[in-house]
Enzyme design. Sequence first.
Site, PDB file in Angstrom:
ATOM      1  N   HIS A  55       0.870  -1.170   0.000  1.00 43.12           N
ATOM      2  CA  HIS A  55       0.000   0.000   0.000  1.00 43.12           C
ATOM      3  C   HIS A  55       0.917   1.233   0.000  1.00 43.12           C
ATOM      4  O   HIS A  55       2.018   1.192   0.547  1.00 43.12           O
ATOM      5  CB  HIS A  55      -0.833  -0.045   1.283  1.00 43.12           C
ATOM      6  CG  HIS A  55      -1.881   1.011   1.387  1.00 43.12           C
ATOM      7  ND1 HIS A  55      -1.594   2.295   1.773  1.00 43.12           N
ATOM      8  CD2 HIS A  55      -3.218   0.969   1.164  1.00 43.12           C
ATOM      9  CE1 HIS A  55      -2.716   2.995   1.789  1.00 43.12           C
ATOM     10  NE2 HIS A  55      -3.714   2.215   1.420  1.00 43.12           N
ATOM     11  N   CYS A 108      -4.671   2.497  -3.641  1.00 45.98           N
ATOM     12  CA  CYS A 108      -3.399   3.003  -3.102  1.00 45.98           C
ATOM     13  C   CYS A 108      -2.275   2.006  -3.349  1.00 45.98           C
ATOM     14  O   CYS A 108      -1.386   1.831  -2.488  1.00 45.98           O
ATOM     15  CB  CYS A 108      -3.501   3.347  -1.626  1.00 45.98           C
ATOM     16  SG  CYS A 108      -4.715   4.623  -1.290  1.00 45.98           S
ATOM     17  N   LYS A 112     -10.397  -0.096  10.641  1.00 47.06           N
ATOM     18  CA  LYS A 112     -10.590  -1.291   9.820  1.00 47.06           C
ATOM     19  C   LYS A 112     -11.004  -2.496  10.668  1.00 47.06           C
ATOM     20  O   LYS A 112     -11.265  -3.571  10.138  1.00 47.06           O
ATOM     21  CB  LYS A 112      -9.288  -1.635   9.081  1.00 47.06           C
ATOM     22  CG  LYS A 112      -8.916  -0.620   8.007  1.00 47.06           C
ATOM     23  CD  LYS A 112      -7.770  -1.130   7.178  1.00 47.06           C
ATOM     24  CE  LYS A 112      -7.119  -0.069   6.327  1.00 47.06           C
ATOM     25  NZ  LYS A 112      -7.967   0.401   5.238  1.00 47.06           N
ATOM     26  N   GLN A 150      -4.273  -4.526   7.259  1.00 48.41           N
ATOM     27  CA  GLN A 150      -5.301  -5.449   6.759  1.00 48.41           C
ATOM     28  C   GLN A 150      -5.290  -6.782   7.492  1.00 48.41           C
ATOM     29  O   GLN A 150      -6.206  -7.578   7.311  1.00 48.41           O
ATOM     30  CB  GLN A 150      -5.121  -5.714   5.256  1.00 48.41           C
ATOM     31  CG  GLN A 150      -5.411  -4.531   4.362  1.00 48.41           C
ATOM     32  CD  GLN A 150      -6.878  -4.107   4.372  1.00 48.41           C
ATOM     33  OE1 GLN A 150      -7.761  -4.815   4.844  1.00 48.41           O
ATOM     34  NE2 GLN A 150      -7.134  -2.924   3.853  1.00 48.41           N
ATOM     35  N   ASP A 162       3.379  -3.852   8.054  1.00 45.09           N
ATOM     36  CA  ASP A 162       2.114  -3.138   7.897  1.00 45.09           C
ATOM     37  C   ASP A 162       0.998  -4.167   8.104  1.00 45.09           C
ATOM     38  O   ASP A 162       0.722  -4.982   7.223  1.00 45.09           O
ATOM     39  CB  ASP A 162       2.069  -2.521   6.497  1.00 45.09           C
ATOM     40  CG  ASP A 162       0.689  -1.975   6.148  1.00 45.09           C
ATOM     41  OD1 ASP A 162      -0.211  -2.032   7.008  1.00 45.09           O
ATOM     42  OD2 ASP A 162       0.522  -1.514   5.010  1.00 45.09           O
TER      43      ASP A 162
HETATM   44  N1  C6P Z   1      -6.325   0.642   2.873  1.00 45.71           N
HETATM   45  C1  C6P Z   1      -8.141   0.198   1.373  1.00 45.71           C
HETATM   46  O1  C6P Z   1      -9.241   0.440   0.862  1.00 45.71           O
HETATM   47  P1  C6P Z   1      -4.928   4.054   7.019  1.00 45.71           P
HETATM   48  O2  C6P Z   1      -5.529   4.874   5.914  1.00 45.71           O
HETATM   49  O3  C6P Z   1      -3.689   4.664   7.560  1.00 45.71           O
HETATM   50  O4  C6P Z   1      -5.898   3.657   8.047  1.00 45.71           O
HETATM   51  O5  C6P Z   1      -4.503   2.677   6.351  1.00 45.71           O
HETATM   52  C2  C6P Z   1      -3.530   2.682   5.355  1.00 45.71           C
HETATM   53  C3  C6P Z   1      -3.296   1.303   4.868  1.00 45.71           C
HETATM   54  C4  C6P Z   1      -2.062   0.729   5.076  1.00 45.71           C
HETATM   55  N2  C6P Z   1      -1.811  -0.531   4.687  1.00 45.71           N
HETATM   56  C5  C6P Z   1      -2.738  -1.279   4.087  1.00 45.71           C
HETATM   57  C6  C6P Z   1      -2.400  -2.693   3.715  1.00 45.71           C
HETATM   58  C7  C6P Z   1      -3.999  -0.737   3.847  1.00 45.71           C
HETATM   59  O6  C6P Z   1      -4.919  -1.487   3.245  1.00 45.71           O
HETATM   60  C8  C6P Z   1      -4.292   0.578   4.225  1.00 45.71           C
HETATM   61  C9  C6P Z   1      -5.626   1.211   3.923  1.00 45.71           C
HETATM   62  C10 C6P Z   1      -7.644   1.081   2.480  1.00 45.71           C
HETATM   63  O7  C6P Z   1      -7.469  -0.747   1.005  1.00 45.71           O
HETATM   64  C11 C6P Z   1      -7.734   2.522   2.122  1.00 45.71           C
HETATM   65  S1  C6P Z   1      -6.657   2.965   0.802  1.00 45.71           S
END
Ligand code: C6P
Length: 414
Positions: free
Chosen positions: A129, A372, A233, A210, A207
Site C-alpha cells: 500500500h 493506493c 478497519k 489489513q 504493515d
Molecule cells: N487501505 C483500502 O481500501 P490508514 O488509511 O492509515 O488507516 O490505512 C492505510 C493502509 C495501510 N496498509 C494497508 C495494507 C492498507 O490497506 C491501508 C488502507 C484502504 O485498502 C484505504 S486505501
Amino acid sequence: MAVTAHAKLDARALRRDFPIFEQEMHGKPLAYLDSANSSQKPRQVLDAVDRFYETSYANVHRAVHLLGERATSALEHARVRVRELLNAPDAREVIFVRNATEGINLVAYSWGLNNLGPGDAVVVTELEHHSNFVPWQYIARRQGAEFLMLTIDENGDPDLSELEAVARDHTVKVVATNLVSNSLGTIHDLAPLVSWAHEQGAIFVCDAAQAAPHMKVDVRAIGADFVAISGHKMCGPSGIGALWGRGELLRAMEPFLLGGHMINSVRVDKTTWGELPHKFEAGTSPIAEAVGLGAAVDYLEAVGLDAIEAHEHELAAYALGRLAEVPGITLYGPPAERRAGVVSFNLGDIHPHDVAQILDLQGVAIRAGHHCCQPLMQKLGVAATNRASFYLYTLPEEIDQLVDGLHAVRKVFA
Ligand code: C6P
C-alpha cells in the site's frame, strides 16, 4: 457483551450488532462489501464511546481531578487491550497514532532520519500500500539511501530469489512489507523475509493494517521490529491506530511530533523527552477513539479472531466460485485458502468506476480504483480494479447480490 466465543461465527447474529445494516440503500438491502476500506461499527463500540463521553471524559495525563483520572485509566486500559491483542511484551511499546499510515511515517522519520544514509538500502515489495511505500521512498531519497522494490508473482508473493543479489550489492537497513495485501488479499508467510532482514542487520516493519482485523497478529511470533494497525478497519473508530515497536528501538529513537505531553523538561537551551509511550504522543490524545478501539478489541476477541479468519476464507472461496461464473471477468490474487476476505477483479474492459456506480444503485458497495497500490496496478497492467471485501458480518447472499449486480452491469454495457 452480546457475543460469545465460537470456533465458527454466526454472521447473521453478529450483523444485528451493527446498526448501519438497519437501513436500505437506493431502496435495496445494503450489501456492504467495502470493509477492507473501512469496517462498520458494532453497538458495543458505539456505546463504549458514548458512555465514556457521558461519564468519564476529560483530558488525560494532566488533570488531578477524578474525571481526569477516569479518562486516563480508560485510555491506558485501551493501550493494555491493544498490547494483549498483539501479544506485545509491554504496553509502553504501544504508541497511539491516528492510523497505520501515521505509524509507518513515525518509524520512517524517527528511525530513518537517524539511521539511513548513503550506501544503505530500504527494501519494500511491489504489493505495498502507498502508506508502506511512499514514506520509505521519500526518507530513503532524502537520506541518499537506495529504495528497492521486490517484484511479486501472480499470487502476490514477493520473489525471494531476488534477495541474494540485493544482499550482495547493498547494505539493507529496512525491510517493510504488509502481512495481508489490501488489493489481492494475500496472506504472506513473513518468516523468510523477517529472518533475511535480521541476517542483514535490518529492521523489519510490518504493515498489519489489513491483517489485524481478520486474524491473530502476534508481534512476537512474527518477529517484527515495528507493527502498524488502524482501528477503523477493525470495528473501531476512525482517527485511532497503534504502532508497536521494540522497546529498545523506540527508546533510542528521536520523537516524531514535538510539543506538549512528550517532554521531560523544557528550557531555553535544551528540551529532554518523556518516557515511552509519551515521547511519541505529542498533544492531546485521541482519547475517546482509543477507548473505542479498546472496545473493538473486546468485541473481536469475544467473536474470536480464528473464527473471523475462517469465516473470511469461506466467503473468499464462495466469492471466487460465484464470480468465476460471470462472463468476461478477470480475478486477481491467490487461492481462497491463502487470502483474507478480499477479491479484486475486472469485468471485461468496463471501467471499475462504472461497475461500482451501477452496483451502488443496487445496494452493493464495493471499492473501485488503484487501492493506493499503483505499483501493483502497473504490474497487473491495469489502471484500476474492482474490489469486494468481507468481514465478520458479511453474508453469502451479499456476494450473490454482487454477482447479480455484475450481470446487470454487463447488460448495461452490452
Ligand atoms: N487501505 C483500502 O481500501 P490508514 O488509511 O492509515 O488507516 O490505512 C492505510 C493502509 C495501510 N496498509 C494497508 C495494507 C492498507 O490497506 C491501508 C488502507 C484502504 O485498502 C484505504 S486505501
